[in-house]
Design a protein around this motif. Structure first.
Motif, mmCIF file in Angstrom:
data_model
loop_
_atom_site.group_PDB
_atom_site.id
_atom_site.type_symbol
_atom_site.label_atom_id
_atom_site.label_comp_id
_atom_site.label_asym_id
_atom_site.label_seq_id
_atom_site.Cartn_x
_atom_site.Cartn_y
_atom_site.Cartn_z
ATOM 1 N N GLY A 1 -21.015 29.296 29.083
ATOM 2 C CA GLY A 1 -19.598 29.248 28.771
ATOM 3 C C GLY A 1 -18.744 30.222 29.552
ATOM 4 N N TYR A 2 -19.344 31.317 30.022
ATOM 5 C CA TYR A 2 -18.545 32.320 30.728
ATOM 6 C C TYR A 2 -18.300 31.972 32.191
ATOM 7 C CZ TYR A 2 -22.829 34.227 32.897
ATOM 8 O OH TYR A 2 -23.982 34.391 33.627
ATOM 9 N N PHE A 3 -18.985 30.960 32.719
ATOM 10 C CA PHE A 3 -18.854 30.632 34.137
ATOM 11 C C PHE A 3 -17.402 30.366 34.564
ATOM 12 C CE2 PHE A 3 -23.182 29.298 36.107
ATOM 13 C CZ PHE A 3 -23.762 30.453 35.637
ATOM 14 N N PRO A 4 -16.652 29.486 33.871
ATOM 15 C CA PRO A 4 -15.273 29.257 34.303
ATOM 16 C C PRO A 4 -14.411 30.513 34.255
ATOM 17 C CG PRO A 4 -15.997 27.537 32.786
ATOM 18 C CD PRO A 4 -17.032 28.616 32.752
ATOM 19 N N LYS A 5 -14.698 31.391 33.307
ATOM 20 C CA LYS A 5 -13.921 32.631 33.181
ATOM 21 C C LYS A 5 -14.186 33.563 34.367
ATOM 22 C CE LYS A 5 -14.489 32.045 28.220
ATOM 23 N NZ LYS A 5 -15.168 32.544 27.009
ATOM 24 N N ASN A 6 -15.437 33.611 34.818
ATOM 25 C CA ASN A 6 -15.754 34.422 35.999
ATOM 26 C C ASN A 6 -15.110 33.847 37.255
ATOM 27 O OD1 ASN A 6 -19.041 36.006 35.545
ATOM 28 N ND2 ASN A 6 -17.211 36.061 34.299
ATOM 29 N N VAL A 7 -15.104 32.511 37.373
ATOM 30 C CA VAL A 7 -14.444 31.874 38.514
ATOM 31 C C VAL A 7 -12.980 32.291 38.574
ATOM 32 C CG1 VAL A 7 -13.679 29.690 39.513
ATOM 33 C CG2 VAL A 7 -15.991 29.881 38.595
ATOM 34 N N LEU A 8 -12.299 32.240 37.433
ATOM 35 C CA LEU A 8 -10.880 32.589 37.409
ATOM 36 C C LEU A 8 -10.655 34.061 37.756
ATOM 37 C CD1 LEU A 8 -9.661 30.554 34.307
ATOM 38 C CD2 LEU A 8 -9.200 30.099 36.723
ATOM 39 N N MET A 9 -11.534 34.941 37.311
ATOM 40 C CA MET A 9 -11.414 36.352 37.680
ATOM 41 C C MET A 9 -11.569 36.524 39.183
ATOM 42 S SD MET A 9 -13.407 38.323 34.573
ATOM 43 C CE MET A 9 -13.017 39.976 35.183
ATOM 44 N N ASN A 10 -12.513 35.785 39.774
ATOM 45 C CA ASN A 10 -12.724 35.882 41.219
ATOM 46 C C ASN A 10 -11.557 35.286 42.009
ATOM 47 O OD1 ASN A 10 -15.254 37.244 41.460
ATOM 48 N ND2 ASN A 10 -16.282 35.400 40.726
ATOM 49 N N ILE A 11 -10.838 34.328 41.423
ATOM 50 C CA ILE A 11 -9.684 33.732 42.087
ATOM 51 C C ILE A 11 -8.431 34.574 41.870
ATOM 52 C CG2 ILE A 11 -8.105 31.744 42.088
ATOM 53 C CD1 ILE A 11 -10.496 29.970 41.401
ATOM 54 N N GLN A 12 -8.226 35.026 40.648
ATOM 55 C CA GLN A 12 -6.964 35.674 40.282
ATOM 56 C C GLN A 12 -6.978 37.186 40.485
ATOM 57 O OE1 GLN A 12 -6.552 34.359 36.227
ATOM 58 N NE2 GLN A 12 -6.025 32.266 36.807
ATOM 59 N N GLY A 13 -8.157 37.783 40.553
ATOM 60 C CA GLY A 13 -8.270 39.231 40.651
ATOM 61 C C GLY A 13 -8.677 39.833 39.315
ATOM 62 N N TYR A 14 -8.968 41.132 39.321
ATOM 63 C CA TYR A 14 -9.496 41.784 38.135
ATOM 64 C C TYR A 14 -9.244 43.277 38.229
ATOM 65 C CZ TYR A 14 -13.112 42.157 41.700
ATOM 66 O OH TYR A 14 -13.770 42.370 42.891
ATOM 67 N N GLU A 15 -9.513 43.969 37.141
ATOM 68 C CA GLU A 15 -9.321 45.408 37.062
ATOM 69 C C GLU A 15 -10.400 46.130 37.870
ATOM 70 O OE1 GLU A 15 -8.140 48.434 33.420
ATOM 71 O OE2 GLU A 15 -9.517 46.789 33.035
ATOM 72 N N SER A 16 -10.026 47.257 38.467
ATOM 73 C CA SER A 16 -10.986 48.049 39.223
ATOM 74 C C SER A 16 -12.134 48.496 38.321
ATOM 75 C CB SER A 16 -10.297 49.280 39.813
ATOM 76 O OG SER A 16 -11.246 50.216 40.282
ATOM 77 N N LEU A 17 -13.352 48.465 38.863
ATOM 78 C CA LEU A 17 -14.508 48.917 38.100
ATOM 79 C C LEU A 17 -14.375 50.393 37.726
ATOM 80 C CD1 LEU A 17 -17.288 48.354 36.884
ATOM 81 C CD2 LEU A 17 -18.299 48.896 39.104
ATOM 82 N N ASP A 18 -13.721 51.176 38.560
ATOM 83 C CA ASP A 18 -13.532 52.597 38.240
ATOM 84 C C ASP A 18 -12.777 52.753 36.919
ATOM 85 O OD1 ASP A 18 -14.805 53.275 40.580
ATOM 86 O OD2 ASP A 18 -12.958 53.623 41.707
#
Length: 470
Positions: free
Chosen positions: A232-249
């Motif tokens: 179920g999390y696959f589409p959510k990860n795709v969107l993060m990779n397309i839209q961007g995400y918070e820095s790991l730091d």
């Protein structure tokens, strides 16, 4: 040619490091990018490019942090339109990395932007292909993932694109080329991947079922047969990779906070955070914080977090073995779970010493199970995957795969006892913790799971090789 595979077994992922004459490139990096930076610094090399084979579904890539920290340019193949600055490369475009060249080969099918990268050495000789999820060792990428993000795509359309990409772009290449895929056995991005993580293209042409002579329609049928629903999390990860995400730091700063038992309890009550216990199943069973969920770090942690925690933005409080706190936060972030807000200092032992409430899980050995099990009067629920269950199981057992239990809670009785098993005890303890969280008490878990049950005299179904059930 200096190309290094950096393999991460817990998510069956391969990143690649390419270096020549003081310049380096990283292909499909993980979320935590410091190891790549350190690798380049060790050889006084500058990371020039971050190449992505596609928008990944099974993990959040580290390309944004890596580009920000090194000044590297992010490269995708054709059709990629993310919400951040990239080089959108053309088919057959070449990039120089020192004395090497990286050639773009657009290979849509797994996704529409999927791209293979040809590695060419300083003498102009073609060395290998970084294939992403287009071609695996023993398999090809499943064509049903992008349709969950892009509405007008279908798995059949993508499968037909993949057929043409493989036949027109990959198979005409030299048999001597080394195939460098993005995943190996254990990944949910394919259905029949080998445990080997590299091979020659010539050998793959000979043994990979998807590269054998067949019509386009036969290919479509072959690769769509046997696919299980994606996590179920696959589409959510795709969107993060397309839209961007918070820095790991920033994610680490927020999550890496030591909390006393009192502060931990207060945070749980005030925020509604999920208490995630990452200890081994055996240790968890002996004692745990009531209502906590057990997903052990020593198993397929990220995969099961993604399967069993529906809300990717869920706030999380961690209980870990000492020294494993940062690892847990990083591994959560790999699949986009950036909501860790702290961990229990001193681990579960500090909770006990503080006199806080403790729960336990009932467990039985396979031997005791064998002595008492009566299929006619006892309910055994096997939480392995359907293919595992169909391959071999205890006669009379019921199969409810772990990733489906939330949809089948009504099938877990509260008016009579039942028993759980998986393959080795890891997944059944996840199920145990989630059932306990929801109020079930009248059940036991088999220590060692079906692996140990097989050693007993309990009647079992005839064994069927899983590979024949695709």
């Amino acid at each position: 040619m200096k190309v290094e595979q950096i393999y991460t077994g817990c998510i069956a992922h391969a990143a690649y490091y390419l270096e020549s004459n003081g310049e380096a490139a990283i292909f499909d990096p993980l979320r935590e990018v410091q190891p790549y930076i350190d690798r380049a610094a060790k050889n006084n090399a500058k990371i020039k490019y971050v190449f992505l084979t596609h928008f990944h579904a099974d993990f959040v890539s580290g390309h944004l942090d890596l580009a920000k920290k090194t000044g590297a340019q992010i490269v995708y193949g054709p059709n990629a339109r993310p919400a951040y600055e990239i080089i959108s490369a053309a088919d057959n475009q070449e990039f120089a990395v020192g004395n090497y060249k990286v050639k773009v080969i657009h290979t849509p099918g797994h996704t529409m932007e999927s791209t293979t990268y040809m590695l060419i050495d300083e003498n102009g000789k073609e060395h290998g292909i970084i294939t992403g999820d287009t071609l695996f060792i023993g398999d090809v990428g499943r064509p049903d993932l992008a349709q969950h993000v892009i509405a007008d795509l279908t798995e059949e359309k993508l499968a037909r694109h993949l057929y043409r990409s493989l036949r027109d772009k990959i198979m005409p290449l030299s048999d001597e080329l080394i195939v460098y895929p993005n995943h190996g056995a254990g990944s949910a991005c394919g259905k029949n991947m080998s445990k080997e993580t590299t091979d020659t293209l010539g050998h793959q042409k000979a043994v990979n079922y998807a590269l054998q002579p067949m019509t386009e329609d036969e290919f479509v049928k072959a690769i769509l047969t046997g696919l299980t629903p994606p996590p179920g999390y696959f589409p959510k990860n795709v969107l993060m990779n397309i839209q961007g995400y918070e820095s790991l730091d920033r994610v680490m700063e927020r999550g890496n906070k030591a909390l006393s038992p009192e502060a931990f309890e207060a945070a749980a009550n005030e925020t509604g955070a999920l208490v995630l216990d990452t200890r081994d199943a055996d240790e968890f069973a002996k004692g745990f914080i009531p209502n906590s969920v057990n997903i052990g770090l020593e198993g397929n942690f990220a995969q099961w977090v993604g399967e069993m925690i529906p809300d990717i933005k869920q706030e999380i409080l961690l209980v870990t073995d000492k020294g494993k706190e940062e690892e847990a936060i990083i591994r959560l972030s790999r699949v986009g779970y950036d909501g860790a807000i702290g961990y229990l200092t001193g681990g579960f032992n500090s909770w006990k010493i503080a006199g806080k409430e403790v729960d336990t899980a009932k467990r039985i050995t396979a031997e005791d199970f064998a002595k008492s099990y009566d299929a006619a009067n006892q309910l055994l629920i096997d939480v392995r995957k359907k293919s595992e269950f169909d391959s071999e199981h205890v006669l009379g057992a019921v199969n409810i795969p772990l990733n489906e239990i939330n949809k089948h809670l009504a099938e877990f009785p509260k008016d009579r006892p039942f028993i759980l098993n998986c393959a080795g005890g890891y997944r059944s303890m996840i199920a145990t913790s989630m059932l306990k969280q929801r109020g079930w008490e009248n059940f036991s878990d088999v220590i060692g799971g079906f692996t140990e049950i097989k050693k007993t005299s309990v009647p079992k179904s005839d064994y069927v090789c899983p590979s024949t059930m695709l």
